[in-house]
Design an enzyme around this catalytic site. Structure first.
Site, PDB file in Angstrom:
ATOM      1  N   LYS A 170       0.886  -1.170   0.000  1.00 53.40           N
ATOM      2  CA  LYS A 170       0.000   0.000   0.000  1.00 53.40           C
ATOM      3  C   LYS A 170       0.924   1.220   0.000  1.00 53.40           C
ATOM      4  CE  LYS A 170      -1.624   3.131   2.074  1.00 53.40           C
ATOM      5  NZ  LYS A 170      -1.426   4.580   1.711  1.00 53.40           N
ATOM      6  N   GLU A 245       9.980   1.557  10.458  1.00 49.33           N
ATOM      7  CA  GLU A 245      11.033   2.546  10.160  1.00 49.33           C
ATOM      8  C   GLU A 245      10.382   3.906  10.360  1.00 49.33           C
ATOM      9  OE1 GLU A 245      14.154   2.172   9.434  1.00 49.33           O
ATOM     10  OE2 GLU A 245      14.195   0.007   9.114  1.00 49.33           O
ATOM     11  N   CYS A 279      14.236  10.809   6.460  1.00 50.96           N
ATOM     12  CA  CYS A 279      14.138  10.452   7.876  1.00 50.96           C
ATOM     13  C   CYS A 279      15.502  10.437   8.555  1.00 50.96           C
ATOM     14  CB  CYS A 279      13.418   9.128   8.039  1.00 50.96           C
ATOM     15  SG  CYS A 279      14.000   7.868   6.924  1.00 50.96           S
ATOM     16  N   GLU A 369      10.833  16.104  14.592  1.00 42.91           N
ATOM     17  CA  GLU A 369      11.162  15.929  13.183  1.00 42.91           C
ATOM     18  C   GLU A 369      10.334  16.918  12.368  1.00 42.91           C
ATOM     19  OE1 GLU A 369       9.948  12.219  11.124  1.00 42.91           O
ATOM     20  OE2 GLU A 369      12.029  12.156  10.482  1.00 42.91           O
TER      21      GLU A 369
HETATM   22  P1  NAP Z   1       2.221   8.671   7.434  1.00 38.85           P
HETATM   23  O1  NAP Z   1       0.804   9.132   7.545  1.00 38.85           O
HETATM   24  O2  NAP Z   1       2.803   7.925   8.549  1.00 38.85           O
HETATM   25  O3  NAP Z   1       2.319   7.849   6.065  1.00 38.85           O
HETATM   26  C1  NAP Z   1       3.059   6.661   5.838  1.00 38.85           C
HETATM   27  C2  NAP Z   1       2.178   5.592   5.214  1.00 38.85           C
HETATM   28  O4  NAP Z   1       1.226   5.123   6.181  1.00 38.85           O
HETATM   29  C3  NAP Z   1       1.354   6.071   4.035  1.00 38.85           C
HETATM   30  O5  NAP Z   1       1.223   5.050   3.096  1.00 38.85           O
HETATM   31  C4  NAP Z   1       0.043   6.378   4.708  1.00 38.85           C
HETATM   32  O6  NAP Z   1      -1.043   6.465   3.828  1.00 38.85           O
HETATM   33  C5  NAP Z   1      -0.085   5.231   5.665  1.00 38.85           C
HETATM   34  N1  NAP Z   1      -1.033   5.433   6.747  1.00 38.85           N
HETATM   35  C6  NAP Z   1      -1.502   6.607   7.272  1.00 38.85           C
HETATM   36  N2  NAP Z   1      -2.381   6.372   8.257  1.00 38.85           N
HETATM   37  C7  NAP Z   1      -2.491   5.029   8.372  1.00 38.85           C
HETATM   38  C8  NAP Z   1      -3.248   4.168   9.225  1.00 38.85           C
HETATM   39  N3  NAP Z   1      -4.081   4.643  10.154  1.00 38.85           N
HETATM   40  N4  NAP Z   1      -3.112   2.829   9.069  1.00 38.85           N
HETATM   41  C9  NAP Z   1      -2.276   2.339   8.151  1.00 38.85           C
HETATM   42  N5  NAP Z   1      -1.550   3.094   7.312  1.00 38.85           N
HETATM   43  C10 NAP Z   1      -1.638   4.423   7.436  1.00 38.85           C
HETATM   44  O7  NAP Z   1       3.142   9.901   7.117  1.00 38.85           O
HETATM   45  P2  NAP Z   1       2.680  11.278   6.465  1.00 38.85           P
HETATM   46  O8  NAP Z   1       1.395  11.765   7.023  1.00 38.85           O
HETATM   47  O9  NAP Z   1       2.697  11.100   5.016  1.00 38.85           O
HETATM   48  O10 NAP Z   1       3.859  12.229   6.950  1.00 38.85           O
HETATM   49  C11 NAP Z   1       3.794  12.812   8.252  1.00 38.85           C
HETATM   50  C12 NAP Z   1       5.133  12.860   8.930  1.00 38.85           C
HETATM   51  O11 NAP Z   1       5.682  11.547   9.030  1.00 38.85           O
HETATM   52  C13 NAP Z   1       6.215  13.615   8.208  1.00 38.85           C
HETATM   53  O12 NAP Z   1       6.147  14.979   8.416  1.00 38.85           O
HETATM   54  C14 NAP Z   1       7.453  13.000   8.758  1.00 38.85           C
HETATM   55  O13 NAP Z   1       7.804  13.584   9.991  1.00 38.85           O
HETATM   56  C15 NAP Z   1       7.066  11.581   8.984  1.00 38.85           C
HETATM   57  N6  NAP Z   1       7.528  10.707   7.881  1.00 38.85           N
HETATM   58  C16 NAP Z   1       8.589   9.914   8.103  1.00 38.85           C
HETATM   59  C17 NAP Z   1       9.055   9.102   7.091  1.00 38.85           C
HETATM   60  C18 NAP Z   1      10.221   8.193   7.270  1.00 38.85           C
HETATM   61  O14 NAP Z   1      10.842   7.799   6.299  1.00 38.85           O
HETATM   62  N7  NAP Z   1      10.557   7.786   8.479  1.00 38.85           N
HETATM   63  C19 NAP Z   1       8.442   9.098   5.841  1.00 38.85           C
HETATM   64  C20 NAP Z   1       7.338   9.924   5.661  1.00 38.85           C
HETATM   65  C21 NAP Z   1       6.897  10.707   6.682  1.00 38.85           C
HETATM   66  P3  NAP Z   1      -1.399   7.919   3.228  1.00 38.85           P
HETATM   67  O15 NAP Z   1      -0.376   8.192   2.222  1.00 38.85           O
HETATM   68  O16 NAP Z   1      -2.747   7.786   2.657  1.00 38.85           O
HETATM   69  O17 NAP Z   1      -1.368   8.895   4.371  1.00 38.85           O
END
Ligand code: NAP
Ligand code: MG
Length: 462
Positions: A170, A245, A279, A369
């Site tokens: 996904k 991660e 990250c 972050e």
């Molecule tokens: P996120 O919501 O954690 O997204 C990561 C993945 O998880 C996406 O595929 C997302 O889908 C999915 N997801 C979201 N809510 C979920 C749930 N309840 N159950 C299962 N899967 C779910 O991250 P983001 O909102 O895109 O970014 C927010 C913050 O996360 C950033 O500002 C950053 O600080 C951090 N981040 C960290 C990394 C890393 O590499 N460690 C990468 C990205 C972001 P959707 O795309 O539909 O939301």
């Protein structure tokens, strides 16, 4: 504008169960460039069934044959690298050169590394009077973010396939196009139907359905700590394996004997690359108080040279979030020496490369972050103080140490609570384990360590 339909399930693009769509937006100009179907619980269920059905045959496929399929996948990714780079630039906004070298280039190296590992890994070992079999964990549910959209898919798919697992991916809603391209690449590489499946969709719908599916044996997630915590709780409650991660707030420690100019310039480049959406970025620069002002000047000059060459951030929410952090830094008493919270362009999700000086360890911009092009420069008194600051966050994903003498840098790195440390600008190694100490995550990706995440052992006694 292209309206894509279908999910890649059981070796073909089949119609989505629902009628919802996700608009894919180019962050550079806010144009809608495509739509993809928004997956539902039914799509996820169909994909997991396909993965389950394909598991016995793929798990029983000799590792040499799995290696051959992975090598074919690497070759397709290499052949299609221009298309991959252009797709990532369109949906993520990264400059084309970065898309070519990193977003398209790294997945080729990682897929290649697992072709090699599948062929050479000891899936059987002898321990005393036992033979230990390293068997695939089973069906994997992979949930990936948008910041390195293809890399993160390949860093889960390639080891899963090498191990003999089947999977459902996904991808992030912001970057589904390169994920679709990857599904085509998997198909072209001759990976059997059902071994790899793709469901585009929203996190709380399709992502959650995947994490909760009773027939998923391992959930591998990369993304925010907030979502990671939820997924960890779901997986643990269902006694599934889980790999997380998560975020980071990595320290770039410049010891007094270091080449200051080089350490600062490489440090700024590390943060600004991919618009700070990394990250493992070294978002805290730690400098001895005697060289602090000099370092701040160098960092401001380095950041000033970027202009808008770094590309926008991924979406409006991220832009607002990053700008909110910049405002918070000022409110808490940090000093902006480059950039600032104002928008550099009218259209698109642009943020100015920003450097904060006079940051103290407890400030929000030193603890949380930001995930944008924002660097905090902190002052330390001596090595012990530097170590306290470096280790003083909930995270522990990466870091860097610079010193005149390599041994001095290594001695400091040994005391850091973090999963990776680059010594005097050491290069990224796609075979080295990548993953976090503390709240940066659970488990490791890449190389042989990444492969073992997808294996479980069975001991036979003789
Ligand atoms: P996120 O919501 O954690 O997204 C990561 C993945 O998880 C996406 O595929 C997302 O889908 C999915 N997801 C979201 N809510 C979920 C749930 N309840 N159950 C299962 N899967 C779910 O991250 P983001 O909102 O895109 O970014 C927010 C913050 O996360 C950033 O500002 C950053 O600080 C951090 N981040 C960290 C990394 C890393 O590499 N460690 C990468 C990205 C972001 P959707 O795309 O539909 O939301
Ligand atoms: Mg999200």
């Amino acid at each position: 504008m292209k309206a894509h339909d279908g999910m890649y399930i059981d070796g073909t693009w089949r119609p989505a169960a629902g009628s919802g769509v996700i608009e894919v937006v180019n962050p550079a100009d806010e144009e809608v460039i495509a739509t993809v179907p928004a997956g539902t619980v039914e799509d996820v269920d169909a994909a997991v069934r396909a993965a389950r059905a394909a598991l016995p045959a793929w798990a029983a496929t000799p590792p040499a044959e799995r290696a051959a399929r992975l090598a074919a996948l690497r070759d397709v990714l290499l052949a299609r690298r221009e298309e991959i780079a252009e797709t990532v630039t369109a949906e993520l906004g990264s400059p084309l050169k970065l898309s070519q070298t990193v977003h398209a280039g790294v997945p080729v190296a990682v897929a290649g590394s697992y072709a090699e590992l599948a062929a050479t890994y000891a899936f059987e070992e002898r321990v005393g009077n036992s033979t230990v079999l390293h068997e695939p964990v089973g069906v994997v549910g992979a949930i990936t973010p948008w910041n390195y959209p293809l890399h993160q898919i390949v860093a889960k798919t390639a080891p899963a396939l090498a191990a003999g697992c089947t999977l459902v991916v996904k991808p992030a809603e912001d970057t589904p196009l390169v994920a679709r391209l990857f599904a085509d690449a998997v198909h072209e590489a001759g990976i059997p139907a059902g071994v790899f499946n793709l469901v585009t969709g929203l996190g709380p719908v399709a992502g959650q359905a995947l994490a909760e599916h009773p027939d998923v044996d391992l959930v591998s997630f990369t993304g925010s700590t907030a979502v990671g915590r939820r997924i960890g709780a779901i997986a643990t409650g269902m006694v599934k394996r889980v790999a997380l991660e998560l975020g980071g707030k990595s320290a770039n420690v410049i010891l007094p004997s270091a080449d200051l100019s080089r350490a600062v310039n490489v440090g700024v480049a590390n943060v600004m690359s991919n618009s700070g959406q990394t990250c493992s970025a070294w978002t805290r620069m730690l400098v001895h108080r005697d060289r602090y002002e000099e370092a701040v000047e160098l960092a401001a000059a380095a950041a000033g040279k970027y202009g808008d060459r770094i590309g926008p951030v991924v979406n409006a929410r991220q832009r607002d979030r990053v700008r909110g952090y910049i405002e918070k830094g000022t409110a808490e008493g940090a000093r902006i020496v480059a950039g600032g919270p104002d928008a550099p362009r009218e259209k698109g999700y642009w943020v100015r490369p920003t450097v904060f000086a006079d940051v103290t360890p407890e400030m929000t911009v030193a603890q949380e972050e930001i995930f944008g092009p924002v660097l905090s420069v902190l002052r330390y008194d001596d090595e012990d103080d530097a170590l306290r600051i470096a280790n003083g966050t909930v995270y522990g994903l990466a870091g860097a140490v610079w010193a005149g003498d390599e041994a001095e840098a290594v001695a400091f790195a040994r005391r850091m609570d973090t999963g990776q440390v680059d010594i005097n600008g050491g290069r990224f190694n796609p075979l080295a384990p990548f993953g976090g100490y503390k709240q940066s995550g659970v488990g490791r990706e890449l190389g042989a360590h990444g492969l073992t995440e997808y294996l479980q052992t069975k001991s036979l006694q003789f």
